[in-house]
Design a protein around this motif. Structure first.
Motif, mmCIF file in Angstrom:
data_model
loop_
_atom_site.group_PDB
_atom_site.id
_atom_site.type_symbol
_atom_site.label_atom_id
_atom_site.label_comp_id
_atom_site.label_asym_id
_atom_site.label_seq_id
_atom_site.Cartn_x
_atom_site.Cartn_y
_atom_site.Cartn_z
ATOM 1 N N TYR A 47 0.877 -1.103 -0.154
ATOM 2 C CA TYR A 47 -0.074 0.106 0.003
ATOM 3 C C TYR A 47 0.748 1.260 0.002
ATOM 4 O O TYR A 47 0.639 2.022 -0.905
ATOM 5 N N SER A 51 0.895 4.128 -3.061
ATOM 6 C CA SER A 51 0.528 5.432 -2.424
ATOM 7 C C SER A 51 1.708 6.303 -2.629
ATOM 8 O O SER A 51 1.484 7.517 -3.378
ATOM 9 N N SER A 54 1.425 7.180 -6.248
ATOM 10 C CA SER A 54 0.191 7.974 -6.603
ATOM 11 C C SER A 54 0.419 9.405 -6.332
ATOM 12 O O SER A 54 -0.256 10.352 -7.020
ATOM 13 N N GLN A 59 3.006 9.637 -11.481
ATOM 14 C CA GLN A 59 2.902 8.722 -10.596
ATOM 15 C C GLN A 59 3.984 7.837 -11.123
ATOM 16 O O GLN A 59 4.011 6.718 -11.027
ATOM 17 N N LEU A 114 -5.476 0.909 -5.377
ATOM 18 C CA LEU A 114 -5.170 1.812 -4.352
ATOM 19 C C LEU A 114 -6.304 2.584 -3.961
ATOM 20 O O LEU A 114 -6.624 2.768 -2.680
ATOM 21 N N HIS A 115 -7.089 3.147 -4.619
ATOM 22 C CA HIS A 115 -8.335 3.717 -4.351
ATOM 23 C C HIS A 115 -9.518 2.770 -3.417
ATOM 24 O O HIS A 115 -10.208 3.277 -2.726
ATOM 25 N N ALA A 118 -7.820 2.414 -0.123
ATOM 26 C CA ALA A 118 -7.779 3.805 0.658
ATOM 27 C C ALA A 118 -8.896 3.925 1.554
ATOM 28 O O ALA A 118 -8.518 4.418 2.894
ATOM 29 N N HIS A 121 -8.350 1.770 4.520
ATOM 30 C CA HIS A 121 -7.195 2.150 5.592
ATOM 31 C C HIS A 121 -7.307 3.447 6.082
ATOM 32 O O HIS A 121 -7.071 3.526 7.066
ATOM 33 N N GLN A 168 -3.054 13.055 -0.522
ATOM 34 C CA GLN A 168 -3.890 11.691 -0.573
ATOM 35 C C GLN A 168 -3.792 10.886 -1.609
ATOM 36 O O GLN A 168 -3.575 11.888 -2.677
ATOM 37 N N PRO A 169 -4.032 9.752 -1.913
ATOM 38 C CA PRO A 169 -4.268 9.042 -2.971
ATOM 39 C C PRO A 169 -5.224 9.775 -3.955
ATOM 40 O O PRO A 169 -6.234 9.854 -3.553
#
Length: 169
Positions: A47, A51, A54, A59, A114-115, A118, A121, A168-169
């Motif tokens: 992660y 992250s 991102s 990226q 990731l989204h 997220a 998390h 933030q991602p």
């Protein structure tokens, strides 16, 4: 001279603060890792890699810089990057600017993973960290974290990385 070899022992308040911080350093990563594994099938380290990518321009990051950013060895990152690449979440290639470096780039599939990860998390971070604090404590935690990070960086490299912030991602 007498007493120069004596350690600078912690005061009772410093000892209590250190024990609390050490507990957090040991326990929180395990909680975050368990939540991510359970909900998204990825590790905390994976992660953090996704992250970090991102939040980078285009990226994309050099592997050596990425390893430093996620506080992992180049060999550990290389093994994780291989798995992430096999899943189609990142792509690795020689840098266009300097072919001696390998760059990792987050793919659209990696951004989607990731989204998805997220939200759970962030909720876990909120539950274990921010729900226990008031606004002034959040500011204090940020400031303390930055001061300690700057001290570690200064000792490691000779220069602090003051003001480094994450998006933030």
């Amino acid at each position: 001279m007498e007493g120069q070899d004596e350690p600078r022992w912690l005061s009772p308040d410093e000892r209590d603060a250190w024990i609390s911080l050490a507990w957090l350093m040991i326990k929180l990563p395990g909680e975050f890792d368990a939540q991510l594994q359970r909900d998204s099938g990825i590790s905390l380290f994976e992660y953090l890699v996704l992250s970090a990518l991102s939040m980078s321009p285009d990226q994309c990051m050099r592997m050596s810089d990425l390893a430093q950013h996620v506080n992992g060895s180049v060999s550990r990152l290389s093994n994780v990057a291989k798995r992430l690449e096999q899943r189609g979440w990142i792509a690795r290639a020689p840098s266009t600017g300097n072919g001696r470096y390998i760059e990792a780039t987050l793919t659209e599939a990696g951004m989607a993973v990731l989204h998805q990860a997220a939200s759970g998390h962030v909720e876990t971070v909120r539950r274990y960290v921010f729900d226990a604090l008031g606004a002034d404590q959040v500011t204090g935690l940020r400031d303390i974290g930055r001061q300690i990070a700057a001290q570690v960086e200064r000792d490691r490299t000779g220069s602090p990385s003051a003001g480094r912030t994450l998006r933030q991602p």
